[in-house]
Write a protein that holds these residues in place. Structure first.
Motif, mmCIF file in Angstrom:
data_model
loop_
_atom_site.group_PDB
_atom_site.id
_atom_site.type_symbol
_atom_site.label_atom_id
_atom_site.label_comp_id
_atom_site.label_asym_id
_atom_site.label_seq_id
_atom_site.Cartn_x
_atom_site.Cartn_y
_atom_site.Cartn_z
ATOM 1 N N GLY A 42 27.078 50.895 54.679
ATOM 2 C CA GLY A 42 26.129 49.932 55.209
ATOM 3 C C GLY A 42 26.263 48.570 54.544
ATOM 4 O O GLY A 42 27.236 48.271 53.860
ATOM 5 N N THR A 43 25.248 47.759 54.748
ATOM 6 C CA THR A 43 25.233 46.424 54.155
ATOM 7 C C THR A 43 25.088 46.526 52.645
ATOM 8 O O THR A 43 24.297 47.314 52.140
ATOM 9 C CB THR A 43 24.071 45.609 54.727
ATOM 10 O OG1 THR A 43 24.196 45.553 56.145
ATOM 11 C CG2 THR A 43 24.074 44.196 54.160
ATOM 12 N N VAL A 44 25.863 45.718 51.936
ATOM 13 C CA VAL A 44 25.820 45.749 50.477
ATOM 14 C C VAL A 44 25.753 44.334 49.906
ATOM 15 O O VAL A 44 26.123 43.364 50.565
ATOM 16 C CB VAL A 44 27.055 46.463 49.877
ATOM 17 C CG1 VAL A 44 27.040 47.951 50.188
ATOM 18 C CG2 VAL A 44 28.345 45.815 50.378
ATOM 19 N N ASN A 45 25.255 44.256 48.696
ATOM 20 C CA ASN A 45 25.368 43.060 47.874
ATOM 21 C C ASN A 45 26.404 43.382 46.796
ATOM 22 O O ASN A 45 26.407 44.483 46.240
ATOM 23 C CB ASN A 45 24.043 42.709 47.220
ATOM 24 C CG ASN A 45 22.927 42.490 48.231
ATOM 25 O OD1 ASN A 45 23.144 41.878 49.268
ATOM 26 N ND2 ASN A 45 21.759 43.003 47.930
ATOM 27 N N LEU A 46 27.280 42.433 46.507
ATOM 28 C CA LEU A 46 28.398 42.704 45.604
ATOM 29 C C LEU A 46 28.422 41.714 44.455
ATOM 30 O O LEU A 46 28.100 40.529 44.636
ATOM 31 C CB LEU A 46 29.717 42.615 46.387
ATOM 32 C CG LEU A 46 29.856 43.656 47.499
ATOM 33 C CD1 LEU A 46 30.833 43.192 48.565
ATOM 34 C CD2 LEU A 46 30.309 44.981 46.914
ATOM 35 N N PHE A 47 28.822 42.195 43.289
ATOM 36 C CA PHE A 47 28.772 41.382 42.079
ATOM 37 C C PHE A 47 29.993 41.655 41.207
ATOM 38 O O PHE A 47 30.534 42.755 41.194
ATOM 39 C CB PHE A 47 27.529 41.723 41.246
ATOM 40 C CG PHE A 47 26.240 41.665 42.012
ATOM 41 C CD1 PHE A 47 25.819 42.756 42.748
ATOM 42 C CD2 PHE A 47 25.462 40.522 41.999
ATOM 43 C CE1 PHE A 47 24.633 42.716 43.469
ATOM 44 C CE2 PHE A 47 24.279 40.464 42.706
ATOM 45 C CZ PHE A 47 23.867 41.567 43.439
ATOM 46 N N TRP A 48 30.350 40.646 40.461
ATOM 47 C CA TRP A 48 31.261 40.812 39.332
ATOM 48 C C TRP A 48 30.549 40.264 38.093
ATOM 49 O O TRP A 48 30.026 39.146 38.099
ATOM 50 C CB TRP A 48 32.573 40.046 39.535
ATOM 51 C CG TRP A 48 33.590 40.802 40.323
ATOM 52 C CD1 TRP A 48 33.868 40.685 41.663
ATOM 53 C CD2 TRP A 48 34.486 41.802 39.838
ATOM 54 N NE1 TRP A 48 34.860 41.538 42.025
ATOM 55 C CE2 TRP A 48 35.271 42.241 40.928
ATOM 56 C CE3 TRP A 48 34.716 42.375 38.578
ATOM 57 C CZ2 TRP A 48 36.259 43.217 40.796
ATOM 58 C CZ3 TRP A 48 35.696 43.343 38.455
ATOM 59 C CH2 TRP A 48 36.462 43.745 39.553
ATOM 60 N N TYR A 49 30.558 41.104 37.048
ATOM 61 C CA TYR A 49 30.001 40.714 35.761
ATOM 62 C C TYR A 49 31.132 40.655 34.745
ATOM 63 O O TYR A 49 32.116 41.389 34.841
ATOM 64 C CB TYR A 49 28.963 41.727 35.285
ATOM 65 C CG TYR A 49 27.681 41.729 36.075
ATOM 66 C CD1 TYR A 49 27.546 42.520 37.219
ATOM 67 C CD2 TYR A 49 26.598 40.947 35.683
ATOM 68 C CE1 TYR A 49 26.359 42.530 37.937
ATOM 69 C CE2 TYR A 49 25.418 40.955 36.398
ATOM 70 C CZ TYR A 49 25.308 41.747 37.516
ATOM 71 O OH TYR A 49 24.137 41.745 38.228
ATOM 72 N N VAL A 50 30.932 39.827 33.729
ATOM 73 C CA VAL A 50 31.912 39.720 32.669
ATOM 74 C C VAL A 50 31.215 39.887 31.319
ATOM 75 O O VAL A 50 30.066 39.452 31.146
ATOM 76 C CB VAL A 50 32.657 38.360 32.727
ATOM 77 C CG1 VAL A 50 31.701 37.187 32.561
ATOM 78 C CG2 VAL A 50 33.760 38.301 31.665
ATOM 79 N N GLN A 51 31.896 40.541 30.416
ATOM 80 C CA GLN A 51 31.357 40.712 29.070
ATOM 81 C C GLN A 51 32.439 40.280 28.086
ATOM 82 O O GLN A 51 33.426 41.009 27.886
ATOM 83 C CB GLN A 51 30.947 42.149 28.822
ATOM 84 C CG GLN A 51 30.256 42.361 27.493
ATOM 85 C CD GLN A 51 29.821 43.785 27.297
ATOM 86 O OE1 GLN A 51 30.450 44.716 27.803
ATOM 87 N NE2 GLN A 51 28.730 43.988 26.565
ATOM 88 N N TYR A 52 32.264 39.106 27.506
ATOM 89 C CA TYR A 52 33.202 38.626 26.506
ATOM 90 C C TYR A 52 32.978 39.385 25.195
ATOM 91 O O TYR A 52 31.883 39.896 24.955
ATOM 92 C CB TYR A 52 33.054 37.123 26.305
ATOM 93 C CG TYR A 52 33.371 36.339 27.550
ATOM 94 C CD1 TYR A 52 32.360 35.804 28.336
ATOM 95 C CD2 TYR A 52 34.685 36.162 27.964
ATOM 96 C CE1 TYR A 52 32.644 35.107 29.500
ATOM 97 C CE2 TYR A 52 34.983 35.475 29.143
ATOM 98 C CZ TYR A 52 33.953 34.952 29.894
ATOM 99 O OH TYR A 52 34.235 34.287 31.055
ATOM 100 N N PRO A 53 33.994 39.477 24.366
ATOM 101 C CA PRO A 53 33.873 40.245 23.112
ATOM 102 C C PRO A 53 32.644 39.849 22.306
ATOM 103 O O PRO A 53 32.443 38.672 21.997
ATOM 104 C CB PRO A 53 35.169 39.907 22.379
ATOM 105 C CG PRO A 53 36.156 39.593 23.458
ATOM 106 C CD PRO A 53 35.358 38.912 24.526
ATOM 107 N N GLY A 54 31.810 40.833 22.011
ATOM 108 C CA GLY A 54 30.631 40.592 21.194
ATOM 109 C C GLY A 54 29.473 39.930 21.897
ATOM 110 O O GLY A 54 28.479 39.582 21.266
#
Lengths: 117, 114
Positions: A29-41
């Motif tokens: 179905g319909t979705v919301n999409l994301f990309w997250y980033v986690q830099y060291p520390g």
């Protein structure tokens, strides 16, 4: 329940190389999409998001992602990576009007990106 | 505007000791609340979620428990910590029943069990 797959768990690139990280989701179905980033520390930060409209989404730091509905994909791209892009990247999916819970917010297992100078 | 507070930022606890991590959200009502754990090489693992006061669902059976004593307060607890409980714990919230559902994260707690 929906699921999210990130195909590459570890990616090593040289500076100035092009980047593409794959993300596929299972919900039809319909979705919301994301990309997250986690830099060291550091804590998790939103890189970009797609809710509707133009399937090519531009985020911070030169990143972009393309939503291809027919392929259930939301791949992250950057034309030329920098050493400072070394981080963990997570793809995530939510469903509109979700009551919450496990089906409301689903993450991929993450891709550890290392950029060599 | 909405904000999420999570504390403490870092914690070193001996094996067998209790644990209490707290998360509070400001600027919104009846949020969905989540606890995630990020262990080395294992990505983000959903531990608990809550859709309302006193309503807790567990995704992974383990040594931890969660409680939601108030609408915008979410607590992660353990009576006796294990070495395997070490990791990075993240609290998150989202707006329920929204067209554009997005998750907002706290700063995280780095827990080391020794």
């Amino acid at each position: 329940a929906q699921s999210v797959s990130q195909h590459n768990h570890h990616v090593i690139l040289s500076e100035a190389a092009s980047l593409e990280l794959g993300c596929n989701y299972s919900y039809g179905g319909t979705v919301n999409l994301f990309w997250y980033v986690q830099y060291p520390g550091q804590h998790l930060q939103l890189l970009l998001k797609y809710f509707s409209g133009d399937p090519l989404v531009k985020g911070i730091k030169g990143f972009e992602a393309e939503f291809i509905k027919s392929k259930f994909s939301f791949n992250l791209r950057k034309p030329s990576v920098q050493w400072s892009d070394t981080a963990e990247y997570f793809c995530a999916v939510t469903r509109p009007y979700s009551g919450g819970g496990a089906d409301g917010l689903t993450f991929g297992k993450g891709t550890h990106l290392i950029i060599q100078p | 505007s909405q904000t999420i507070h999570q504390w403490p930022a870092t914690l070193v606890q001996p094996v067998g000791s209790p644990l209490s991590l707290e998360c509070t959200v400001e600027g919104t009502s009846n949020p969905n609340l989540y606890w995630y754990r990020q262990a080395a090489g294992r990505g983000l693992q959903l531990l608990f979620y809550s859709v309302g006061i006193g309503q807790i669902s567990s995704e992974v059976p383990q040594n931890l428990s969660a409680s939601r004593p108030q609408d915008r307060q979410f607590i992660l607890s353990s009576k006796k910590l294990l070495l395997s409980d070490s990791g990075f714990y993240l609290c998150a919230w989202s707006v329920p029943f929204s067209l554009y559902t997005e998750a907002f994260f706290g700063q995280g707690t780095r827990l080391t069990v020794v």
